[in-house]
Design a protein around this motif. Structure first.
Motif, PDB file in Angstrom:
ATOM      1  N   SER A  60       0.753  -1.199  -0.007  1.00 25.67           N
ATOM      2  CA  SER A  60       0.107  -0.082  -0.026  1.00 25.67           C
ATOM      3  C   SER A  60       0.793   1.320  -0.016  1.00 25.67           C
ATOM      4  CB  SER A  60      -1.080  -0.039   1.101  1.00 25.67           C
ATOM      5  OG  SER A  60      -1.703  -1.154   1.144  1.00 25.67           O
ATOM      6  N   LEU A  61       0.717   2.107  -0.907  1.00 24.74           N
ATOM      7  CA  LEU A  61       1.336   3.334  -1.011  1.00 24.74           C
ATOM      8  C   LEU A  61       0.428   4.550  -0.686  1.00 24.74           C
ATOM      9  CD1 LEU A  61       3.109   2.596  -4.506  1.00 24.74           C
ATOM     10  CD2 LEU A  61       3.800   2.261  -2.346  1.00 24.74           C
ATOM     11  N   PRO A  62       1.224   5.747   0.024  1.00 24.48           N
ATOM     12  CA  PRO A  62       0.376   6.939   0.353  1.00 24.48           C
ATOM     13  C   PRO A  62       0.005   7.552  -0.935  1.00 24.48           C
ATOM     14  CG  PRO A  62       2.470   7.035   0.702  1.00 24.48           C
ATOM     15  CD  PRO A  62       2.498   5.488   0.329  1.00 24.48           C
ATOM     16  N   SER A  63      -0.853   8.332  -1.169  1.00 25.55           N
ATOM     17  CA  SER A  63      -1.186   9.088  -2.285  1.00 25.55           C
ATOM     18  C   SER A  63      -0.142  10.264  -2.226  1.00 25.55           C
ATOM     19  CB  SER A  63      -2.587   9.762  -2.298  1.00 25.55           C
ATOM     20  OG  SER A  63      -2.684  10.624  -0.978  1.00 25.55           O
ATOM     21  N   ILE A  64       0.173  10.509  -3.409  1.00 28.28           N
ATOM     22  CA  ILE A  64       1.076  11.768  -3.934  1.00 28.28           C
ATOM     23  C   ILE A  64       0.391  12.788  -4.629  1.00 28.28           C
ATOM     24  CG2 ILE A  64       1.947  10.539  -5.978  1.00 28.28           C
ATOM     25  CD1 ILE A  64       4.443  11.894  -5.391  1.00 28.28           C
ATOM     26  N   LEU A  65       0.474  14.062  -4.037  1.00 30.58           N
ATOM     27  CA  LEU A  65      -0.268  15.126  -4.966  1.00 30.58           C
ATOM     28  C   LEU A  65       0.159  15.107  -6.610  1.00 30.58           C
ATOM     29  CD1 LEU A  65       0.342  17.951  -2.455  1.00 30.58           C
ATOM     30  CD2 LEU A  65      -1.760  16.577  -2.887  1.00 30.58           C
ATOM     31  N   SER A  66      -1.134  15.130  -7.392  1.00 35.42           N
ATOM     32  CA  SER A  66      -0.569  15.065  -8.764  1.00 35.42           C
ATOM     33  C   SER A  66       0.113  16.259  -9.113  1.00 35.42           C
ATOM     34  CB  SER A  66      -2.024  15.368  -9.462  1.00 35.42           C
ATOM     35  OG  SER A  66      -2.660  16.478  -9.248  1.00 35.42           O
ATOM     36  N   THR A  70       3.881  11.317 -10.164  1.00 37.11           N
ATOM     37  CA  THR A  70       2.949  10.025 -10.078  1.00 37.11           C
ATOM     38  C   THR A  70       4.116   8.802  -9.461  1.00 37.11           C
ATOM     39  OG1 THR A  70       3.551   9.793 -12.320  1.00 37.11           O
ATOM     40  CG2 THR A  70       1.575  10.647 -12.101  1.00 37.11           C
ATOM     41  N   LEU A  71       3.253   7.892  -8.899  1.00 34.56           N
ATOM     42  CA  LEU A  71       3.781   6.727  -8.282  1.00 34.56           C
ATOM     43  C   LEU A  71       3.807   5.563  -9.454  1.00 34.56           C
ATOM     44  CD1 LEU A  71       2.942   6.769  -4.594  1.00 34.56           C
ATOM     45  CD2 LEU A  71       5.427   7.274  -5.753  1.00 34.56           C
ATOM     46  N   THR A  72       4.761   4.744  -9.510  1.00 33.61           N
ATOM     47  CA  THR A  72       4.415   3.299 -10.237  1.00 33.61           C
ATOM     48  C   THR A  72       4.976   2.363  -9.284  1.00 33.61           C
ATOM     49  OG1 THR A  72       4.846   4.705 -12.351  1.00 33.61           O
ATOM     50  CG2 THR A  72       5.079   2.125 -12.289  1.00 33.61           C
ATOM     51  N   THR A  73       4.253   1.230  -9.115  1.00 33.15           N
ATOM     52  CA  THR A  73       4.801   0.080  -8.295  1.00 33.15           C
ATOM     53  C   THR A  73       5.464  -0.713  -9.244  1.00 33.15           C
ATOM     54  OG1 THR A  73       2.778   0.430  -6.770  1.00 33.15           O
ATOM     55  CG2 THR A  73       3.913  -1.571  -6.819  1.00 33.15           C
ATOM     56  N   LEU A 113       6.639  10.354   1.252  1.00 34.15           N
ATOM     57  CA  LEU A 113       5.790   9.196   0.964  1.00 34.15           C
ATOM     58  C   LEU A 113       5.718   8.502   2.524  1.00 34.15           C
ATOM     59  CD1 LEU A 113       6.551   8.258  -2.460  1.00 34.15           C
ATOM     60  CD2 LEU A 113       4.690   9.789  -1.833  1.00 34.15           C
TER      61      LEU A 113
END
Length: 187
Positions: A60-66, A70-73, A113
């Motif tokens: 589970s990742l926290p949200s990042i402000l757009s 952007t996050l990529t797992t 994060l």
């Protein structure tokens, strides 16, 4: 209104929080530098100090402000044997996760994060190789915090000066010429 995140000194002390049995450590460290518009990321090291197999089942990742990026797992959910450690470096396609920073993020901002959460199960045997492996139940969640220091440029790895390369070539040619000349004198 834009909200930016900053690290508190205490966050550094608790950057990698481990359960008593399993530790998740971001590689190369909890905080890395990145430039606006670029993609950077973390690898991971999972340390299992138990006598059982540990198998991650959720990340589970926290949200990042757009406006930050952007996050990529990239996580591959490896089985970690009893008393074993599994590592995966970030290389653009493998690792823990990648962050593509927005081109509009200002240098000097730290994007944090918190609460990267890894959930998993303990097994008596490796469930990837033994379909009848005994599930021993949920492992305690493992959390870590990571951050990106947004910088205007990342310091490149220094390369050797061309002056030294040219001096080396000149030296080789000089020695070769001297050798050829001395061979003619002795003939």
């Amino acid at each position: 209104m834009r909200i930016s995140f900053t690290l508190l000194p205490i966050a550094f002390l608790a950057a990698t929080v481990a359960s008593a049995d399993v530790t998740l450590m971001p590689l190369p460290g909890t905080t890395i530098d990145g430039t606006p518009g670029n993609t950077i990321g973390w690898g991971y090291e999972i340390i299992n100090t138990t006598a059982d197999w540990y198998v991650p089942e959720s990340l589970s990742l926290p949200s990042i402000l757009s406006t930050d990026g952007t996050l990529t797992t990239l996580f591959d959910y490896p089985a970690v044997g009893p008393g074993d450690t599994v590592s995966e470096s970030y290389n653009g396609v493998q690792g823990l996760l990648a962050v593509t920073l927005s081109g509009s993020v200002s240098p000097g901002v730290t994007v944090t994060l918190n609460n990267v959460l890894l959930g998993g199960e303990f097994f008596a045997e490796n469930p990837f190789t033994d379909p009848s492996a005994t599930d021993l139940g949920a492992a305690p969640n493992v959390t870590t915090a990571i951050a990106v220091n947004v910088v205007s440029s990342v310091t490149p790895i220094p390369e050797p000066s061309m002056m030294w390369v040219l001096m080396g070539i000149c030296l080789v040619l000089l020695i070769h010429g001297w050798y050829q000349h001395s061979q003619r004198d002795h003939a």
